[in-house]
Design an enzyme around this catalytic site. Sequence first.
Site, PDB file in Angstrom:
ATOM      1  N   GLY A 234     -10.357  76.098  49.286  1.00 31.26           N
ATOM      2  CA  GLY A 234      -9.727  76.950  50.292  1.00 31.26           C
ATOM      3  C   GLY A 234      -9.368  76.161  51.524  1.00 31.26           C
TER       4      GLY A 234
ATOM      5  CG  ASN B 228       3.286  75.029  48.174  1.00 38.78           C
ATOM      6  OD1 ASN B 228       3.732  73.937  48.515  1.00 38.78           O
ATOM      7  ND2 ASN B 228       4.033  76.130  48.167  1.00 38.78           N
ATOM      8  N   PRO B 229       1.320  71.711  48.567  1.00 37.20           N
ATOM      9  CG  PRO B 229       1.539  69.534  47.757  1.00 37.20           C
ATOM     10  CD  PRO B 229       1.777  70.965  47.372  1.00 37.20           C
TER      11      PRO B 229
ATOM     12  N   GLY C 126       0.760  85.396  55.707  1.00 31.69           N
ATOM     13  CA  GLY C 126       1.490  84.289  56.291  1.00 31.69           C
ATOM     14  C   GLY C 126       1.053  82.944  55.752  1.00 31.69           C
ATOM     15  CB  THR C 127      -1.853  81.989  53.727  1.00 30.41           C
ATOM     16  OG1 THR C 127      -1.759  83.000  52.709  1.00 30.41           O
ATOM     17  CG2 THR C 127      -2.787  82.483  54.821  1.00 30.41           C
TER      18      THR C 127
ATOM     19  CB  ILE D 122      -3.641  70.686  47.693  1.00 32.57           C
ATOM     20  CG1 ILE D 122      -4.795  70.141  48.543  1.00 32.57           C
ATOM     21  CG2 ILE D 122      -2.540  71.266  48.562  1.00 32.57           C
ATOM     22  CD1 ILE D 122      -5.536  71.180  49.358  1.00 32.57           C
TER      23      ILE D 122
ATOM     24  CD  GLU E 269     -11.587  81.622  57.427  1.00 37.93           C
ATOM     25  OE1 GLU E 269     -12.142  82.456  58.150  1.00 37.93           O
ATOM     26  OE2 GLU E 269     -11.678  81.634  56.184  1.00 37.93           O
TER      27      GLU E 269
END
Length: 717
Positions: A662, A592-593, A467-468, A590, A665
Amino acid sequence: MTTATGTPAVTGAVGTAHTRVEGLAKVTGAARYAGEIPFAEMAHGWLVLSTIARGRISAIEEDAVLAMPGVLKVLHHGNAPRVDTDYTGLLGRPDPTIAVFQNDRVPYLGWPVALVVAETSEQAREAAEALVVRYEEEPHDVVFAAGRPGTYTPDGSAAQKGDVEAELAASEFVVDAEYTTPEEHHTMLEPHAAMARWEDGRLEVVDSNQSTMWVAGELANLFSLDPSSVRVRSEHVGGGFGSKGVRVHQVCAVMATTAIHRPVRVVLTRRQMFSLTGYRSPTAQRVRLGADPDGRLRAFAHESQNLTSTVHEFVEPSATVGRVMYDADAHHTVNRVVRLDVPTPTFMRAPGEAPGSFAMECALDELAEQAGIDPIALRVRNEPDVGPLSGLPFSSRNVLSCFEEGARRFGWADRDPRPGVRRDGRWLLGTGMAAAAFPSNALPSTASVTAEADGTFTVRINAADIGTGARTAITQIAADALRVSPGRVRTRIADSDFGPAGIAGGSMGTRSWGWAVTVAADELRERLALGGTVPPEGITVRSDTTEAVGALAKKERHSFGAQFAEVAVDVATGEVRVRRMLGIFAAGRIINPLTARSQLVGGMIWGLSMALHEEAVRDAASGGHVSPDLAGYHFAANADVPVIEADWVDDEDPDDPVGIKGVGEIGIVGAAAAIANAVWHATGVRHRHLPIRPDRVIVAGTGTGSATDAVTSDVAG
């Protein structure tokens, strides 16, 4: 430059917003999840769970159930296939509780005692609910409390330097406070589901998981199979958050298909997930800080305790987060565990960092109050140059930029530091902040990239998109490495036949997979540049980053962030409303913003839910949960979520070929502390026990009482 097909090269996919490549399939229903994919002659399994918390099974009265319509088999400890847990897998020794139906022992309430297999799920459920299981019950113990008998320190769970007691004695300001967080659950949208069948001599499992390689390897070990004879696929996953590893439903599905020689699907209900798929352990934490008059830390001590099951050790490393955040002359952190008659906890979004940052960042706020120093200024004053305990350099550490940008955008400079002075009608208003850190690591991975004869490219990597937006990020990374548009790249993931690759966990996924894809794509591009025609079968290059990842220099590698929150508190009703939140992060390049911001905001929402709502209550008499469902387990709804902004500062990792760290989290870390600190600023009362429930706010009252008074009120609540 032009590609081998003569078309102009396109670059710049990384860093630009892209909608999910599978988005259309999901919104039209074409994307199917593990519990939805049809298979011919498929049977259905339904688990029967224990109704006692400790003891033995004395009898399973299966004859009447076997006579019910559609029932094919009842598996239990008397007839189930034997499995082997004497091995070391991807994440170490397996939890023995995945070895279901191996003996008559019951280690906790909700433990699987049988699996009913029938033609339909409805028949399986009806039969499972009719199955009579008799027990010899034994006394159980599920009560968790700080320092209770049986608490121990696992090997490697403590780290220290200096003399904490001496430095505390020499300190001008001292904070010595206890904090608690409750048991919390993942509760992702898609329940756990797995289908197993034997096909052409191979075991095939279609599952919802965070690593098909992990699940395939564990099943091969459990059932003593050649690893090449096990294939696991998991194309679409509706959330994982650390919970979707190797669980009992996969093992049950394999046992059942072996027994009846037909495909079998096992889907867990929401209530079953509360005892079978892990959770975040409750914690009891003590933080002691000592500082000079200028706020410089002389002593930093963080002790944390969590529970685990009687059969497997799991440590929630809440005290670990401070090992990289703040320096002190004396530094002591330790994680302790106590064994109880409960299911084994597991990884849950930011394991350790989420509850640990709540205690640590609230204690820092208390120290700032004592010393009369702005909370941000106190943190800046204790910024380390190298790892406080390791002495290693940081790969990059842009937390100061997060403070600066966050303070500017949040309007921190206009904040009146006095608590309990701002009002909006019946609401008391307050603002708070907290810092955040989460490790940034990479796992060895393999990938293949194929140049197809039609001018497109196919990427194959055993990644998991839980889902990320991982599938989209990999497509963007591959497109840039190949110097083509993302539309010419097809990305196939989540098939153990693709070879080993890192898991979707620990915020390591995109970094691990992106590295492997970049290496393969770079080599393929160089081959194509030499010219020639692409044959019908294509040209494939395969990569393996094991050596490169292993050669990384030892450094402290982390994402960092700063969380800000404004709350409104009605002390008459106890209601706490978060009015706005802002998170600024230093989380590498990053990719994909669009999806990155979604991950960060999602983490912050979860932090809000953690601060104000989430609390699983275990009944001491029965050993089980009071309300193991989404009616009784309260979490933030849309009406609880305010305007939440997430952004980032430049922070590329120089040791990563793409510059990734990353974002999965880091968004939750510090969020609960920022809200708790804002509640103090609004009311003048410290809340050291999560969640900050209305009854606790009412009991605490409206004054500017001491933190000790607030803790006493919290415990009473």
